[in-house]
Write a protein that holds these residues in place. Structure first.
Motif, PDB file in Angstrom:
ATOM      1  N   TRP A 171      -5.835   0.372  -6.679  1.00 39.95           N
ATOM      2  CA  TRP A 171      -5.170   1.645  -6.386  1.00 39.95           C
ATOM      3  C   TRP A 171      -3.703   1.375  -6.105  1.00 39.95           C
ATOM      4  O   TRP A 171      -3.290   0.250  -5.816  1.00 39.95           O
ATOM      5  N   ARG A 172      -2.921   2.451  -6.195  1.00 38.09           N
ATOM      6  CA  ARG A 172      -1.489   2.397  -5.936  1.00 38.09           C
ATOM      7  C   ARG A 172      -1.083   3.745  -5.359  1.00 38.09           C
ATOM      8  O   ARG A 172      -1.505   4.792  -5.857  1.00 38.09           O
ATOM      9  N   VAL A 173      -0.255   3.738  -4.324  1.00 38.72           N
ATOM     10  CA  VAL A 173       0.196   4.989  -3.709  1.00 38.72           C
ATOM     11  C   VAL A 173       1.576   4.796  -3.096  1.00 38.72           C
ATOM     12  O   VAL A 173       1.920   3.705  -2.652  1.00 38.72           O
ATOM     13  N   TRP A 174       2.356   5.855  -3.121  1.00 35.45           N
ATOM     14  CA  TRP A 174       3.596   5.919  -2.358  1.00 35.45           C
ATOM     15  C   TRP A 174       3.372   6.955  -1.281  1.00 35.45           C
ATOM     16  O   TRP A 174       2.937   8.076  -1.566  1.00 35.45           O
ATOM     17  N   LEU A 175       3.640   6.602  -0.038  1.00 36.41           N
ATOM     18  CA  LEU A 175       3.540   7.517   1.095  1.00 36.41           C
ATOM     19  C   LEU A 175       4.947   7.944   1.496  1.00 36.41           C
ATOM     20  O   LEU A 175       5.816   7.101   1.696  1.00 36.41           O
ATOM     21  N   TYR A 176       5.149   9.268   1.613  1.00 38.63           N
ATOM     22  CA  TYR A 176       6.459   9.825   1.973  1.00 38.63           C
ATOM     23  C   TYR A 176       6.416  10.435   3.367  1.00 38.63           C
ATOM     24  O   TYR A 176       5.426  11.041   3.763  1.00 38.63           O
ATOM     25  N   GLY A 193      12.017   9.059   3.638  1.00 40.61           N
ATOM     26  CA  GLY A 193      11.708   7.665   3.367  1.00 40.61           C
ATOM     27  C   GLY A 193      10.292   7.514   2.853  1.00 40.61           C
ATOM     28  O   GLY A 193       9.436   8.350   3.108  1.00 40.61           O
ATOM     29  N   HIS A 194      10.067   6.457   2.112  1.00 39.28           N
ATOM     30  CA  HIS A 194       8.710   6.220   1.619  1.00 39.28           C
ATOM     31  C   HIS A 194       8.414   4.726   1.593  1.00 39.28           C
ATOM     32  O   HIS A 194       9.319   3.897   1.650  1.00 39.28           O
ATOM     33  N   ILE A 195       7.123   4.418   1.531  1.00 41.18           N
ATOM     34  CA  ILE A 195       6.680   3.047   1.323  1.00 41.18           C
ATOM     35  C   ILE A 195       5.761   3.032   0.114  1.00 41.18           C
ATOM     36  O   ILE A 195       5.134   4.031  -0.222  1.00 41.18           O
ATOM     37  N   GLU A 196       5.711   1.891  -0.542  1.00 42.86           N
ATOM     38  CA  GLU A 196       4.850   1.698  -1.700  1.00 42.86           C
ATOM     39  C   GLU A 196       3.735   0.749  -1.303  1.00 42.86           C
ATOM     40  O   GLU A 196       3.994  -0.316  -0.761  1.00 42.86           O
ATOM     41  N   VAL A 255      -1.609   0.627   6.944  1.00 46.40           N
ATOM     42  CA  VAL A 255      -0.229   1.077   6.798  1.00 46.40           C
ATOM     43  C   VAL A 255       0.616   0.266   7.781  1.00 46.40           C
ATOM     44  O   VAL A 255       0.207   0.063   8.927  1.00 46.40           O
ATOM     45  N   PRO A 256       1.791  -0.214   7.359  1.00 41.11           N
ATOM     46  CA  PRO A 256       2.649  -0.963   8.286  1.00 41.11           C
ATOM     47  C   PRO A 256       2.952  -0.143   9.549  1.00 41.11           C
ATOM     48  O   PRO A 256       3.045   1.082   9.504  1.00 41.11           O
ATOM     49  N   ASP A 257       3.097  -0.845  10.672  1.00 36.61           N
ATOM     50  CA  ASP A 257       3.302  -0.187  11.967  1.00 36.61           C
ATOM     51  C   ASP A 257       4.448   0.816  11.960  1.00 36.61           C
ATOM     52  O   ASP A 257       4.344   1.883  12.561  1.00 36.61           O
ATOM     53  N   ASP A 258       5.536   0.491  11.262  1.00 38.00           N
ATOM     54  CA  ASP A 258       6.696   1.399  11.285  1.00 38.00           C
ATOM     55  C   ASP A 258       6.494   2.655  10.437  1.00 38.00           C
ATOM     56  O   ASP A 258       7.354   3.537  10.428  1.00 38.00           O
ATOM     57  N   PHE A 259       5.361   2.759   9.737  1.00 39.60           N
ATOM     58  CA  PHE A 259       5.071   3.960   8.942  1.00 39.60           C
ATOM     59  C   PHE A 259       3.722   4.575   9.323  1.00 39.60           C
ATOM     60  O   PHE A 259       3.279   5.551   8.738  1.00 39.60           O
ATOM     61  N   ASN A 260       3.056   3.987  10.314  1.00 41.71           N
ATOM     62  CA  ASN A 260       1.745   4.468  10.739  1.00 41.71           C
ATOM     63  C   ASN A 260       1.829   5.915  11.230  1.00 41.71           C
ATOM     64  O   ASN A 260       2.725   6.270  11.988  1.00 41.71           O
ATOM     65  N   ASP A 261       0.890   6.745  10.783  1.00 39.70           N
ATOM     66  CA  ASP A 261       0.815   8.161  11.172  1.00 39.70           C
ATOM     67  C   ASP A 261       2.099   8.934  10.868  1.00 39.70           C
ATOM     68  O   ASP A 261       2.502   9.807  11.637  1.00 39.70           O
ATOM     69  N   GLN A 262       2.730   8.649   9.723  1.00 44.92           N
ATOM     70  CA  GLN A 262       3.953   9.351   9.363  1.00 44.92           C
ATOM     71  C   GLN A 262       3.944   9.922   7.946  1.00 44.92           C
ATOM     72  O   GLN A 262       4.933  10.514   7.525  1.00 44.92           O
ATOM     73  N   ALA A 263       2.872   9.764   7.190  1.00 46.67           N
ATOM     74  CA  ALA A 263       2.834  10.251   5.809  1.00 46.67           C
ATOM     75  C   ALA A 263       2.576  11.753   5.762  1.00 46.67           C
ATOM     76  O   ALA A 263       1.626  12.251   6.369  1.00 46.67           O
ATOM     77  N   ASP A 285      -7.217  19.326   4.848  1.00 46.91           N
ATOM     78  CA  ASP A 285      -7.887  18.973   6.102  1.00 46.91           C
ATOM     79  C   ASP A 285      -6.909  18.557   7.191  1.00 46.91           C
ATOM     80  O   ASP A 285      -7.207  17.691   8.001  1.00 46.91           O
ATOM     81  N   ASP A 286      -5.715  19.165   7.180  1.00 46.39           N
ATOM     82  CA  ASP A 286      -4.688  18.885   8.180  1.00 46.39           C
ATOM     83  C   ASP A 286      -4.498  17.379   8.379  1.00 46.39           C
ATOM     84  O   ASP A 286      -4.587  16.852   9.482  1.00 46.39           O
ATOM     85  N   PHE A 287      -4.215  16.687   7.285  1.00 47.69           N
ATOM     86  CA  PHE A 287      -4.057  15.234   7.341  1.00 47.69           C
ATOM     87  C   PHE A 287      -2.590  14.819   7.453  1.00 47.69           C
ATOM     88  O   PHE A 287      -2.240  13.661   7.228  1.00 47.69           O
ATOM     89  N   ASN A 288      -1.711  15.734   7.795  1.00 48.06           N
ATOM     90  CA  ASN A 288      -0.293  15.418   7.957  1.00 48.06           C
ATOM     91  C   ASN A 288      -0.104  14.441   9.121  1.00 48.06           C
ATOM     92  O   ASN A 288      -0.639  14.636  10.208  1.00 48.06           O
ATOM     93  N   ASP A 289       0.669  13.411   8.889  1.00 48.41           N
ATOM     94  CA  ASP A 289       1.004  12.406   9.909  1.00 48.41           C
ATOM     95  C   ASP A 289      -0.237  11.790  10.555  1.00 48.41           C
ATOM     96  O   ASP A 289      -0.285  11.573  11.764  1.00 48.41           O
ATOM     97  N   ARG A 290      -1.251  11.493   9.752  1.00 44.89           N
ATOM     98  CA  ARG A 290      -2.487  10.904  10.293  1.00 44.89           C
ATOM     99  C   ARG A 290      -2.925   9.628   9.560  1.00 44.89           C
ATOM    100  O   ARG A 290      -3.936   9.046   9.937  1.00 44.89           O
ATOM    101  N   THR A 291      -2.232   9.204   8.532  1.00 47.69           N
ATOM    102  CA  THR A 291      -2.689   8.066   7.723  1.00 47.69           C
ATOM    103  C   THR A 291      -2.356   6.737   8.395  1.00 47.69           C
ATOM    104  O   THR A 291      -1.192   6.444   8.656  1.00 47.69           O
ATOM    105  N   SER A 292      -3.405   5.934   8.650  1.00 47.36           N
ATOM    106  CA  SER A 292      -3.233   4.609   9.239  1.00 47.36           C
ATOM    107  C   SER A 292      -3.687   3.483   8.315  1.00 47.36           C
ATOM    108  O   SER A 292      -3.317   2.336   8.517  1.00 47.36           O
ATOM    109  N   SER A 293      -4.513   3.813   7.313  1.00 44.45           N
ATOM    110  CA  SER A 293      -4.929   2.812   6.331  1.00 44.45           C
ATOM    111  C   SER A 293      -5.287   3.517   5.023  1.00 44.45           C
ATOM    112  O   SER A 293      -5.525   4.723   4.998  1.00 44.45           O
TER     113      SER A 293
END
Length: 119
Positions: free
Chosen positions: A23-28, A36-39, A48-56, A95-103
């Motif tokens: 899989w491949r994803v960019w999180l914004y 900002g985004h991470i790939e 998800v790296p600590d500096d982007f945890n719960d921010q997608a 499902d209100d998944f804003n700012d909830r992605t950790s992995s």
């Protein structure tokens, strides 16, 4: 030469078969693929790296399918995001998944089989 072609074809089939869950994803950070985004990419669970945890807030799945998890280690509540889910521009609509992605990990459904490995 013919044996080389057979060997090459067998290797290609083996390599393709082992990439079934890639899989491949960019999180914004912001909706509409802004901020900002991470790939990220993988064939299993990736935190998800600590500096982007719960921010997608929005994602680009590059035509494939990914499962976003609320907790690290691909645990807790999760959603599948794939073309047609309508969540790419704003995870808050799914499902209100804003700012909830950790992995992030591969999809569990057959949609992951439809994914074409990225180049």
């Amino acid at each position: 030469m013919a044996s080389f072609n057979i060997l090459f074809a067998a290797l290609a089939v083996l390599l393709f078969a082992t990439q079934g869950h890639a899989w491949r994803v960019w999180l914004y950070r912001d909706s509409g693929h802004r901020g900002g985004h991470i790939e990220m990419s993988g064939d299993g669970c990736v935190n998800v790296p600590d500096d982007f945890n719960d921010q997608a807030t929005s994602v680009n799945t590059h035509g494939g399918c990914v499962r976003l998890y609320q907790n690290g280690g691909c645990s807790g509540r999760s959603i599948e995001v794939y073309p047609g889910t309508g969540a790419h521009d704003n995870l808050g609509f799914h499902d209100d998944f804003n700012d909830r992605t950790s992995s992030v990990g591969p999809c569990r459904s057959k949609r992951s089989v439809e994914y074409k490995p990225f180049q």
